[in-house]
Design an enzyme around this catalytic site. Structure first.
Site, PDB file in Angstrom:
ATOM      1  N   GLU A   1       0.946  -1.016  -0.002  1.00  0.00           N
ATOM      2  CA  GLU A   1       0.050  -0.031   0.046  1.00  0.00           C
ATOM      3  C   GLU A   1       0.741   1.364  -0.082  1.00  0.00           C
ATOM      4  O   GLU A   1       2.016   1.203   0.847  1.00  0.00           O
ATOM      5  CB  GLU A   1      -0.902  -0.030   1.058  1.00  0.00           C
ATOM      6  CG  GLU A   1      -1.735   0.991   1.546  1.00  0.00           C
ATOM      7  CD  GLU A   1      -2.754   1.768   0.356  1.00  0.00           C
ATOM      8  OE1 GLU A   1      -2.592   2.573  -0.199  1.00  0.00           O
ATOM      9  OE2 GLU A   1      -3.510   0.784  -0.115  1.00  0.00           O
TER      10      GLU A   1
ATOM     11  N   ASP B   1      -5.669  -4.478  -6.296  1.00  0.00           N
ATOM     12  CA  ASP B   1      -7.019  -3.860  -5.840  1.00  0.00           C
ATOM     13  C   ASP B   1      -6.837  -2.292  -6.272  1.00  0.00           C
ATOM     14  O   ASP B   1      -6.593  -1.745  -5.119  1.00  0.00           O
ATOM     15  CB  ASP B   1      -7.210  -4.320  -4.691  1.00  0.00           C
ATOM     16  CG  ASP B   1      -8.490  -3.660  -3.703  1.00  0.00           C
ATOM     17  OD1 ASP B   1      -9.279  -3.166  -4.977  1.00  0.00           O
ATOM     18  OD2 ASP B   1      -8.784  -3.672  -2.882  1.00  0.00           O
TER      19      ASP B   1
ATOM     20  N   THR C   1      -7.421   1.729  -7.860  1.00  0.00           N
ATOM     21  CA  THR C   1      -8.598   2.346  -8.395  1.00  0.00           C
ATOM     22  C   THR C   1      -8.594   2.478  -9.821  1.00  0.00           C
ATOM     23  O   THR C   1      -7.821   1.831 -10.653  1.00  0.00           O
ATOM     24  CB  THR C   1      -8.148   3.805  -7.743  1.00  0.00           C
ATOM     25  OG1 THR C   1      -6.791   4.338  -8.179  1.00  0.00           O
ATOM     26  CG2 THR C   1      -8.148   3.823  -6.219  1.00  0.00           C
TER      27      THR C   1
END
Length: 290
Positions: A113, A163, A165
């Site tokens: 992340e 995952d 955007t």
């Protein structure tokens, strides 16, 4: 502190598409951070629970997030059948981690992340998404850009889940050839890569471009689909890439056995949905072969 909306008719309007969109009534404004770089908002809605949006685009809602997360996690993991190491790129809200962690055969879950603050924020405002999964002893958090990680890591994984955007702003790098090449390099033999690829009726170019780029690095590239209500405009498509086409065409009885062995009781995903999700509309098939 939560801020009650002055009028029950106050609305938030999505701006993803230029000529039409969707709107949500805001019952309670829970958080808003508006700067020159981004507009992050989370609010309560009577129909969808907590809604999180970034720069005018819905990212997730409490009501229907399970569809997206179940399909992105369980389709590749069940298809693989023996995944031990899973890499999640993005996924700071914790929903993907929650679903991956349900597979007891998985021994290591790494999440990359780019912003640690996203996890802190989501643990506070969207705790149902992660449901305690951040405390799973198999979980390792890496704060880094996804492209940097897959191009530089020496680790190998069985399943990689992007995952991401939409391919605008910070998320654009996760739709590049460098990223896809790095993911192919980081997969073990028999590995599977999946990524969200937008609503293909309205974002067809996104799927076409991903298909073209992924095909340089994977022997079998396709898509599978699910209907997620708040990703408005038709079916949500997920990119699928591996070196073995047979992984997309498992016998229904094998799927049933694997789901039963995993002890999965889902709200959307099941063996029939798994097989059916790879059936794509003709307009997308035509676009991919044009």
């Amino acid at each position: 502190m939560p801020q009650p909306i002055e009028s029950p008719t106050d609305t938030w309007n999505e701006t993803l598409h230029a000529h039409f969109g969707q709107h949500f009534t805001m019952d309670t404004l829970l958080y808003r951070q508006k700067t020159d770089l981004q507009d992050l908002i989370i609010f309560e809605n009577a129909a969808f629970g907590r809604v999180m949006a970034l720069d005018g685009v819905v990212q997730t809602t409490e009501r229907d997030e399970f569809i997206y997360h179940e399909m992105m996690a369980h389709v590749p993991l069940i298809a693989h059948g023996q995944a031990k190491k899973v890499l999640i790129i993005g996924g700071g809200d914790g929903g993907m981690l929650r679903e991956v962690s349900r597979h007891t055969g998985v021994e290591q879950i790494t999440m990359v992340e780019i912003d640690a603050g996203v996890i802190t924020f989501c643990r506070q405002y969207l705790p149902r998404h992660s449901a305690g999964a951040f405390d799973d002893p198999r979980f390792t958090l890496v704060i880094d850009d996804g492209v940097n990680f897959v191009t530089g890591s020496q680790e190998k994984f069985d399943v990689i889940i992007s995952d991401c955007t939409d391919p605008i702003g910070p998320g654009a790098s996760l739709f590049t050839s460098d990223f896809y090449q790095g993911c192919a390099r980081c997969l073990n033999e028999g590995g599977i890569f999946v990524a969200q690829n937008g609503v293909c009726f309205l974002q067809q170019d996104e799927a076409v471009n991903s298909h073209r780029k992924l095909s340089h690095y994977f022997g079998d590239v396709s898509f599978y689909q699910a209907a997620v209500p708040t990703y408005y405009g038709g079916i949500m498509t997920f990119a699928w890439a591996s070196q073995h086409a047979a992984l997309r065409h498992l016998d229904p009885e094998i799927l049933r056995q694997r789901v039963a062995a995993a002890g999965l009781e889902c709200r959307y995903y099941n063996p029939a949905i798994h097989n059916g999700s790879f059936a794509l509309p003709q307009y997308l098939l035509n676009a991919l072969t044009a």
